[in-house]
Design a protein around this motif. Structure first.
Motif, mmCIF file in Angstrom:
data_model
loop_
_atom_site.group_PDB
_atom_site.id
_atom_site.type_symbol
_atom_site.label_atom_id
_atom_site.label_comp_id
_atom_site.label_asym_id
_atom_site.label_seq_id
_atom_site.Cartn_x
_atom_site.Cartn_y
_atom_site.Cartn_z
ATOM 1 N N VAL A 50 18.008 2.514 4.509
ATOM 2 C CA VAL A 50 16.701 2.347 3.872
ATOM 3 C C VAL A 50 15.761 3.455 4.328
ATOM 4 C CG1 VAL A 50 16.905 -0.175 3.705
ATOM 5 C CG2 VAL A 50 15.812 0.852 5.715
ATOM 6 N N ILE A 51 14.722 3.674 3.557
ATOM 7 C CA ILE A 51 13.588 4.502 3.966
ATOM 8 C C ILE A 51 12.530 3.562 4.536
ATOM 9 C CG2 ILE A 51 11.715 5.982 3.118
ATOM 10 C CD1 ILE A 51 13.669 6.927 0.919
ATOM 11 N N CYS A 52 11.878 3.960 5.609
ATOM 12 C CA CYS A 52 10.782 3.163 6.179
ATOM 13 C C CYS A 52 9.462 3.929 6.027
ATOM 14 C CB CYS A 52 11.021 2.864 7.651
ATOM 15 S SG CYS A 52 12.428 1.796 7.969
ATOM 16 N N VAL A 53 8.412 3.213 5.664
ATOM 17 C CA VAL A 53 7.085 3.809 5.484
ATOM 18 C C VAL A 53 6.091 3.041 6.351
ATOM 19 C CG1 VAL A 53 5.273 4.425 3.846
ATOM 20 C CG2 VAL A 53 7.676 4.487 3.131
ATOM 21 N N PHE A 54 5.247 3.786 7.080
ATOM 22 C CA PHE A 54 4.300 3.199 8.026
ATOM 23 C C PHE A 54 2.884 3.645 7.646
ATOM 24 C CE2 PHE A 54 8.370 3.919 9.981
ATOM 25 C CZ PHE A 54 8.625 2.778 10.713
ATOM 26 N N PRO A 55 2.140 2.841 6.886
ATOM 27 C CA PRO A 55 0.768 3.226 6.534
ATOM 28 C C PRO A 55 -0.216 2.912 7.653
ATOM 29 C CG PRO A 55 1.339 1.148 5.490
ATOM 30 C CD PRO A 55 2.566 1.597 6.241
ATOM 31 N N ASN A 56 -1.330 3.613 7.677
ATOM 32 C CA ASN A 56 -2.417 3.304 8.601
ATOM 33 C C ASN A 56 -3.301 2.248 7.953
ATOM 34 O OD1 ASN A 56 -4.583 3.196 10.360
ATOM 35 N ND2 ASN A 56 -4.676 5.403 10.668
#
Length: 537
Positions: free
Chosen positions: A378-384
């Motif tokens: 999977v791709i992981c995305v970490f928003p602020n």
């Protein structure tokens, strides 16, 4: 002229009284308990017969268990966990508690040094391809074992300044200290003047210590040393450039326990303090003081660790009206396999975090889950998310801007069935909130240490509409809290899911407080397994 003379006399009489009212505080710390039996016993002697008031224990050391027993017998002695990433001696070595090949040599021992040593090339952390995820896992293991064996630990410190070589590792230290409740404010503490060293004889050490104590002015000072005995064990310790370890450290012990030194403490009215005392003083601040000290949200935090697959980016957000940072992690093979598309998991940080704070830690667990086939790649995305609770403008930014951007610029599977959202604390609550508000946007949501209150007509109406959609789409929720971390936070929500036939798991972890490290260790693998089952592509 007469008036000036009288004023001068008054000042001469008053100034000594003012000086006496401003105290001299001295925190004397003994490092490296756990590394040797000599260090263990010497630290006890320096406390019971000398001026030491805090000791630091190295959890990976061979003599850690004895150190723990000695310290549990002395609950009034202040203790810190001496975070260890180096093993400096040539003939005495220690290994990490976890698998962290990026900071160990080919024999599995920690490297000897933090910084490059010209006499011993390729023997330092900075010369290695260090991985911040491995470092974080190792430090968490040391902290948790230290707290388990020595419950009255009050603070963290660094062996050989092992986290000082990068802004990323400095941030990690601050994060762990805050998360485990082991922070101490040393902002107004000065280093005690230089008085010792391996070129200074034992008699000179004591004389230097007395001289520098005489020179101290009002303020708080930290004196850090390494007492030990000049015995066969300590004589076996040393490395190139520092061969007289036993002689040096026995001289330190002699100085710290010398009667003249103790008399000088009394004579000058020096207050011997500990980290525990400093924490107690800090705790007296009012809630208003703490609120004023709260830093502003920094929306772009580019200081990412050198961890494989991680990259930092900036979104020009119309919803927010300013730039917002986000981090992306891509799995092994992403660059090579240009035809492959991937599901996406969004991870939402907790209060006080940002787009970089949890990226390395969570992605390292994801990488292991992929490797063991618990989770598909999977791709992981970490928003602020700032302190928003992932509502309002941040909610709009994620839903209307970030998700379309990720689907446009990365090889994602751009549909809800291949998209999940999870988080910790505020982020866990945010993940559930987004799932309720946008029931067709994700296929699975997970919360570690979060909660949801079904209050207000708008959220209740959104939930009523979402329940049959979740049931129809095979949506899943993974909800976990500790028994000391609002264990009932999802009980009402879970009942609603059960009544509607929506797939979910609700766990309460034993002996678990609000601590991301505990949640990672005790629940992230079943969380990722659950997420993997609900990603359909």
């Amino acid at each position: 002229m007469k008036q000036t003379t009288i004023l001068s006399i008054i000042l001469l009489l008053v100034m000594p009284c003012i000086a006496q009212d401003a105290p001299i505080k001295l925190l004397v710390r003994a490092d490296d308990m756990g590394a040797s039996r000599s260090a263990n016993v010497a630290a006890m002697e320096a406390y019971e017969k000398g001026i030491v008031r805090s000791v630091e224990v190295m959890v990976p050391g061979a003599w850690f268990e004895e150190a723990a027993m000695l310290l549990n017998d002395r609950p009034s002695l202040d203790v810190g966990i001496h975070l260890t990433l180096t093993s400096e001696w040539s003939a005495v070595k220690w290994r990490p508690l976890t698998a962290c090949p990026s900071i160990t040599d080919k024999s599995g021992y920690f490297f000897p040094f933090v910084w490059k040593n010209e006499q011993m090339p390729q023997a330092s952390i900075v010369e290695s391809a260090w991985d911040i995820g491995e470092i974080e896992r190792e430090l968490r293991a040391q902290i948790e074992l230290g707290l388990k064996r020595i419950p009255h630990v009050t603070h963290l410190s660094e062996h050989m300044g092992c986290l000082s070589f990068s802004e990323t590792t400095k941030q990690l230290l601050r994060k762990l200290a805050s998360e485990y409740g082991l922070s101490v404010n040393l902002e107004n503490v000065s280093q005690f003047p230089h008085w010792s060293g391996n070129t200074v004889s034992a008699s000179e050490k004591a004389g230097n210590l007395l001289r520098e104590m005489d020179r101290l002015s009002a303020g708080t000072y930290l004196l850090v040393e390494h007492p030990a005995f000049d015995d066969l064990e300590t004589r076996g310790m040393g490395h190139v450039g520092y061969e007289n370890v036993a002689e040096d450290r026995a001289g330190v012990l002699m100085a710290l326990t010398k009667q003249e030194v103790r008399d000088k403490i009394t004579q000058r009215g020096i207050q011997l303090i500990s980290y525990r005392d400093m924490k107690r003083d800090t705790a007296t601040r009012t809630a208003d003081d703490r609120q004023r000290a709260r830093p502003e949200v920094k929306w772009v935090n580019a200081g990412l660790p050198p961890s494989k697959g991680l990259s930092h980016h900036v979104l020009e957000s119309d919803a927010m009206g300013h730039e917002v940072g986000f981090t992306v992690w891509t799995p092994d093979g992403y660059q090579e396999n240009a035809q492959v598309r991937y599901p996406v998991v969004y991870f939402l940080h907790g209060m006080g975090g940002n787009e970089s704070s949890d990226a390395a830690g969570f992605s390292s667990w994801v990488a292991k889950a992929i490797e063991s086939r618990v989770l598909p790649p999977v791709i992981c995305v970490f928003p602020n998310g700032g302190r928003s609770g992932y509502r309002g403008q941040v909610e709009r930014m994620i839903v209307e801007e970030l998700i379309p951007l990720i689907d446009g610029e990365y090889r994602t599977i751009p549909k809800a069935e291949a998209r999940g959202v999870v988080g910790f604390s505020m982020g866990g609550a945010g993940a559930v909130h987004l799932a309720i508000r946008y029931p067709k946007l994700f296929s699975v949501a997970g919360s570690m240490g979060g909660g949801i209150r079904l209050e207000g007509d708008e959220l209740e109406q959104a939930l009523i509409q979402a329940l049959p959609l979740w049931k129809q789409r095979g949506f899943g929720f993974f909800l976990v809290n500790g028994d000391n971390d609002r264990p009932q936070a999802f009980s009402a929500f879970s009942e609603r899911l059960s009544d509607a036939g929506v797939d979910h798991q609700r766990l309460v972890l034993e002996d678990t407080a609000h601590n991301l490290g505990h949640y990672y260790e005790r629940s992230v693998n079943p969380l990722l397994l659950f997420v993997g089952k609900h990603l359909k592509f």
